[in-house]
Design a protein around this motif. Structure first.
Motif, PDB file in Angstrom:
ATOM      1  N   LEU A   8       0.816  -1.210   0.000  1.00  0.00           N
ATOM      2  CA  LEU A   8       0.000   0.000   0.000  1.00  0.00           C
ATOM      3  C   LEU A   8       0.854   1.267   0.000  1.00  0.00           C
ATOM      4  CD1 LEU A   8      -2.809  -1.047   2.505  1.00  0.00           C
ATOM      5  CD2 LEU A   8      -2.972  -0.885   0.017  1.00  0.00           C
ATOM      6  N   ILE A   9       1.881   1.282   0.821  1.00  0.00           N
ATOM      7  CA  ILE A   9       2.749   2.465   0.878  1.00  0.00           C
ATOM      8  C   ILE A   9       3.496   2.650  -0.433  1.00  0.00           C
ATOM      9  CG2 ILE A   9       4.810   3.420   1.996  1.00  0.00           C
ATOM     10  CD1 ILE A   9       3.737   2.123   4.610  1.00  0.00           C
ATOM     11  N   ALA A  10       4.048   1.562  -0.962  1.00  0.00           N
ATOM     12  CA  ALA A  10       4.752   1.655  -2.237  1.00  0.00           C
ATOM     13  C   ALA A  10       3.791   2.038  -3.362  1.00  0.00           C
ATOM     14  CB  ALA A  10       5.441   0.330  -2.565  1.00  0.00           C
ATOM     15  N   GLY A  11       2.571   1.543  -3.305  1.00  0.00           N
ATOM     16  CA  GLY A  11       1.572   1.899  -4.311  1.00  0.00           C
ATOM     17  C   GLY A  11       1.231   3.371  -4.270  1.00  0.00           C
ATOM     18  N   ALA A  12       1.066   3.911  -3.071  1.00  0.00           N
ATOM     19  CA  ALA A  12       0.772   5.340  -2.940  1.00  0.00           C
ATOM     20  C   ALA A  12       1.914   6.178  -3.481  1.00  0.00           C
ATOM     21  CB  ALA A  12       0.499   5.685  -1.481  1.00  0.00           C
ATOM     22  N   ILE A  13       3.135   5.784  -3.187  1.00  0.00           N
ATOM     23  CA  ILE A  13       4.297   6.506  -3.703  1.00  0.00           C
ATOM     24  C   ILE A  13       4.368   6.384  -5.225  1.00  0.00           C
ATOM     25  CG2 ILE A  13       6.825   6.540  -3.728  1.00  0.00           C
ATOM     26  CD1 ILE A  13       6.668   5.681  -0.737  1.00  0.00           C
ATOM     27  N   GLY A  14       4.145   5.178  -5.742  1.00  0.00           N
ATOM     28  CA  GLY A  14       4.163   4.968  -7.189  1.00  0.00           C
ATOM     29  C   GLY A  14       3.067   5.736  -7.900  1.00  0.00           C
ATOM     30  N   GLY A  15       1.890   5.793  -7.299  1.00  0.00           N
ATOM     31  CA  GLY A  15       0.790   6.544  -7.890  1.00  0.00           C
ATOM     32  C   GLY A  15       1.085   8.028  -7.949  1.00  0.00           C
ATOM     33  N   ASN A  16       1.634   8.571  -6.878  1.00  0.00           N
ATOM     34  CA  ASN A  16       1.983   9.986  -6.870  1.00  0.00           C
ATOM     35  C   ASN A  16       3.125  10.285  -7.834  1.00  0.00           C
ATOM     36  OD1 ASN A  16       0.348  11.636  -4.976  1.00  0.00           O
ATOM     37  ND2 ASN A  16       0.891   9.961  -3.604  1.00  0.00           N
ATOM     38  N   ALA A  17       4.092   9.378  -7.927  1.00  0.00           N
ATOM     39  CA  ALA A  17       5.204   9.573  -8.861  1.00  0.00           C
ATOM     40  C   ALA A  17       4.703   9.575 -10.306  1.00  0.00           C
ATOM     41  CB  ALA A  17       6.258   8.489  -8.658  1.00  0.00           C
ATOM     42  N   ALA A  18       3.816   8.646 -10.634  1.00  0.00           N
ATOM     43  CA  ALA A  18       3.285   8.581 -11.997  1.00  0.00           C
ATOM     44  C   ALA A  18       2.456   9.817 -12.320  1.00  0.00           C
ATOM     45  CB  ALA A  18       2.437   7.325 -12.184  1.00  0.00           C
ATOM     46  N   GLY A  19       1.668  10.274 -11.357  1.00  0.00           N
ATOM     47  CA  GLY A  19       0.840  11.450 -11.579  1.00  0.00           C
ATOM     48  C   GLY A  19       1.657  12.708 -11.767  1.00  0.00           C
ATOM     49  N   LYS A  20       2.709  12.859 -10.986  1.00  0.00           N
ATOM     50  CA  LYS A  20       3.545  14.057 -11.095  1.00  0.00           C
ATOM     51  C   LYS A  20       4.489  13.990 -12.282  1.00  0.00           C
ATOM     52  CE  LYS A  20       1.587  15.732  -7.547  1.00  0.00           C
ATOM     53  NZ  LYS A  20       0.419  16.547  -7.770  1.00  0.00           N
ATOM     54  N   ALA A  21       4.846  12.793 -12.707  1.00  0.00           N
ATOM     55  CA  ALA A  21       5.757  12.646 -13.837  1.00  0.00           C
ATOM     56  C   ALA A  21       5.088  13.032 -15.151  1.00  0.00           C
ATOM     57  CB  ALA A  21       6.276  11.219 -13.921  1.00  0.00           C
ATOM     58  N   SER A  22       3.801  12.807 -15.255  1.00  0.00           N
ATOM     59  CA  SER A  22       3.077  13.116 -16.480  1.00  0.00           C
ATOM     60  C   SER A  22       1.805  13.885 -16.130  1.00  0.00           C
ATOM     61  CB  SER A  22       2.713  11.832 -17.221  1.00  0.00           C
ATOM     62  OG  SER A  22       1.954  12.137 -18.363  1.00  0.00           O
ATOM     63  N   PRO A  23       1.760  15.174 -16.456  1.00  0.00           N
ATOM     64  CA  PRO A  23       0.572  15.959 -16.122  1.00  0.00           C
ATOM     65  C   PRO A  23      -0.716  15.420 -16.753  1.00  0.00           C
ATOM     66  CG  PRO A  23       2.381  17.386 -16.810  1.00  0.00           C
ATOM     67  CD  PRO A  23       2.810  15.975 -17.054  1.00  0.00           C
ATOM     68  N   SER A  24      -0.611  14.677 -17.833  1.00  0.00           N
ATOM     69  CA  SER A  24      -1.821  14.135 -18.456  1.00  0.00           C
ATOM     70  C   SER A  24      -2.424  12.997 -17.623  1.00  0.00           C
ATOM     71  CB  SER A  24      -1.522  13.650 -19.870  1.00  0.00           C
ATOM     72  OG  SER A  24      -0.576  12.615 -19.849  1.00  0.00           O
ATOM     73  N   PHE A  25      -1.643  12.406 -16.736  1.00  0.00           N
ATOM     74  CA  PHE A  25      -2.139  11.335 -15.878  1.00  0.00           C
ATOM     75  C   PHE A  25      -2.460  11.815 -14.475  1.00  0.00           C
ATOM     76  CE2 PHE A  25       0.696   8.341 -18.511  1.00  0.00           C
ATOM     77  CZ  PHE A  25      -0.284   8.197 -19.476  1.00  0.00           C
ATOM     78  N   ASP A  26      -2.127  13.059 -14.151  1.00  0.00           N
ATOM     79  CA  ASP A  26      -2.253  13.560 -12.789  1.00  0.00           C
ATOM     80  C   ASP A  26      -3.714  13.653 -12.371  1.00  0.00           C
ATOM     81  OD1 ASP A  26      -1.525  14.528 -10.339  1.00  0.00           O
ATOM     82  OD2 ASP A  26      -1.042  16.547 -11.036  1.00  0.00           O
ATOM     83  N   LEU A  27      -4.029  13.046 -11.236  1.00  0.00           N
ATOM     84  CA  LEU A  27      -5.379  13.071 -10.680  1.00  0.00           C
ATOM     85  C   LEU A  27      -5.463  13.960  -9.446  1.00  0.00           C
ATOM     86  CD1 LEU A  27      -5.996   9.209 -10.815  1.00  0.00           C
ATOM     87  CD2 LEU A  27      -6.816  10.916 -12.443  1.00  0.00           C
ATOM     88  N   GLY A  28      -4.415  14.715  -9.187  1.00  0.00           N
ATOM     89  CA  GLY A  28      -4.328  15.468  -7.949  1.00  0.00           C
ATOM     90  C   GLY A  28      -3.699  14.583  -6.890  1.00  0.00           C
ATOM     91  N   THR A  29      -3.219  15.183  -5.829  1.00  0.00           N
ATOM     92  CA  THR A  29      -2.506  14.414  -4.806  1.00  0.00           C
ATOM     93  C   THR A  29      -3.386  13.331  -4.189  1.00  0.00           C
ATOM     94  OG1 THR A  29      -1.141  16.335  -4.320  1.00  0.00           O
ATOM     95  CG2 THR A  29      -1.171  14.581  -2.687  1.00  0.00           C
ATOM     96  N   LEU A  30      -4.605  13.680  -3.825  1.00  0.00           N
ATOM     97  CA  LEU A  30      -5.486  12.696  -3.206  1.00  0.00           C
ATOM     98  C   LEU A  30      -5.869  11.592  -4.194  1.00  0.00           C
ATOM     99  CD1 LEU A  30      -7.041  11.851  -0.682  1.00  0.00           C
ATOM    100  CD2 LEU A  30      -8.947  13.235  -1.491  1.00  0.00           C
ATOM    101  N   GLY A  31      -6.198  11.959  -5.424  1.00  0.00           N
ATOM    102  CA  GLY A  31      -6.554  10.964  -6.441  1.00  0.00           C
ATOM    103  C   GLY A  31      -5.399  10.037  -6.757  1.00  0.00           C
ATOM    104  N   ASN A  32      -4.191  10.602  -6.881  1.00  0.00           N
ATOM    105  CA  ASN A  32      -3.002   9.778  -7.136  1.00  0.00           C
ATOM    106  C   ASN A  32      -2.750   8.809  -5.983  1.00  0.00           C
ATOM    107  OD1 ASN A  32      -2.507  11.124  -9.559  1.00  0.00           O
ATOM    108  ND2 ASN A  32      -1.065  12.538  -8.642  1.00  0.00           N
ATOM    109  N   THR A  33      -2.929   9.309  -4.768  1.00  0.00           N
ATOM    110  CA  THR A  33      -2.690   8.467  -3.595  1.00  0.00           C
ATOM    111  C   THR A  33      -3.698   7.328  -3.514  1.00  0.00           C
ATOM    112  OG1 THR A  33      -1.755  10.345  -2.397  1.00  0.00           O
ATOM    113  CG2 THR A  33      -2.476   8.458  -1.082  1.00  0.00           C
ATOM    114  N   ILE A  34      -4.958   7.639  -3.731  1.00  0.00           N
ATOM    115  CA  ILE A  34      -5.994   6.597  -3.649  1.00  0.00           C
ATOM    116  C   ILE A  34      -5.820   5.555  -4.749  1.00  0.00           C
ATOM    117  CG2 ILE A  34      -8.475   6.146  -3.872  1.00  0.00           C
ATOM    118  CD1 ILE A  34      -8.905   8.847  -2.423  1.00  0.00           C
TER     119      ILE A  34
END
Length: 94
Positions: A8-34
């Motif tokens: 879960l922790i690694a997933g949250a970090i990976g989700g935030n990294a993917a969202g911030k790496a590509s603005p087209s995939f960014d769901l916002g911090t909360l969306g990326n984390t969930i």
């Protein structure tokens, strides 16, 4: 239980990294984390089913460094992949 937390922790970090790496995939911090939590949890649970050696080590209670790294990598990758998929679908719908 430790494996699920690692996933879960690694997933949250990976989700935030993917969202911030590509603005087209960014769901916002909360969306990326969930989405990262869900992706990390799901893929992190599938990897031990596909690799029985990791599952056997986990049940024995003596996870090796390789098992821990596998859980972290699987969780992070799962979080990043699910965030990218949801972000792409969100942008396509918009």
């Amino acid at each position: 239980m430790e494996q699920i937390l690692m996933n879960l922790i690694a997933g949250a970090i990976g989700g935030n990294a993917a969202g911030k790496a590509s603005p087209s995939f960014d769901l916002g911090t909360l969306g990326n984390t969930i989405s990262g939590l869900v992706g990390g949890g799901v893929l992190g649970q599938l990897i031990p089913l596909l690799l029985p050696a990791i599952s056997a080590a986990a049940q024995g209670g003596n996870l090796s460094i390789g098992g821990i790294l596998t859980n972290l990598i699987a969780g992070g990758a799962g979080g990043a992949v699910l965030t990218a998929i949801i972000g792409a679908l969100k942008n396509k719908a918009a």
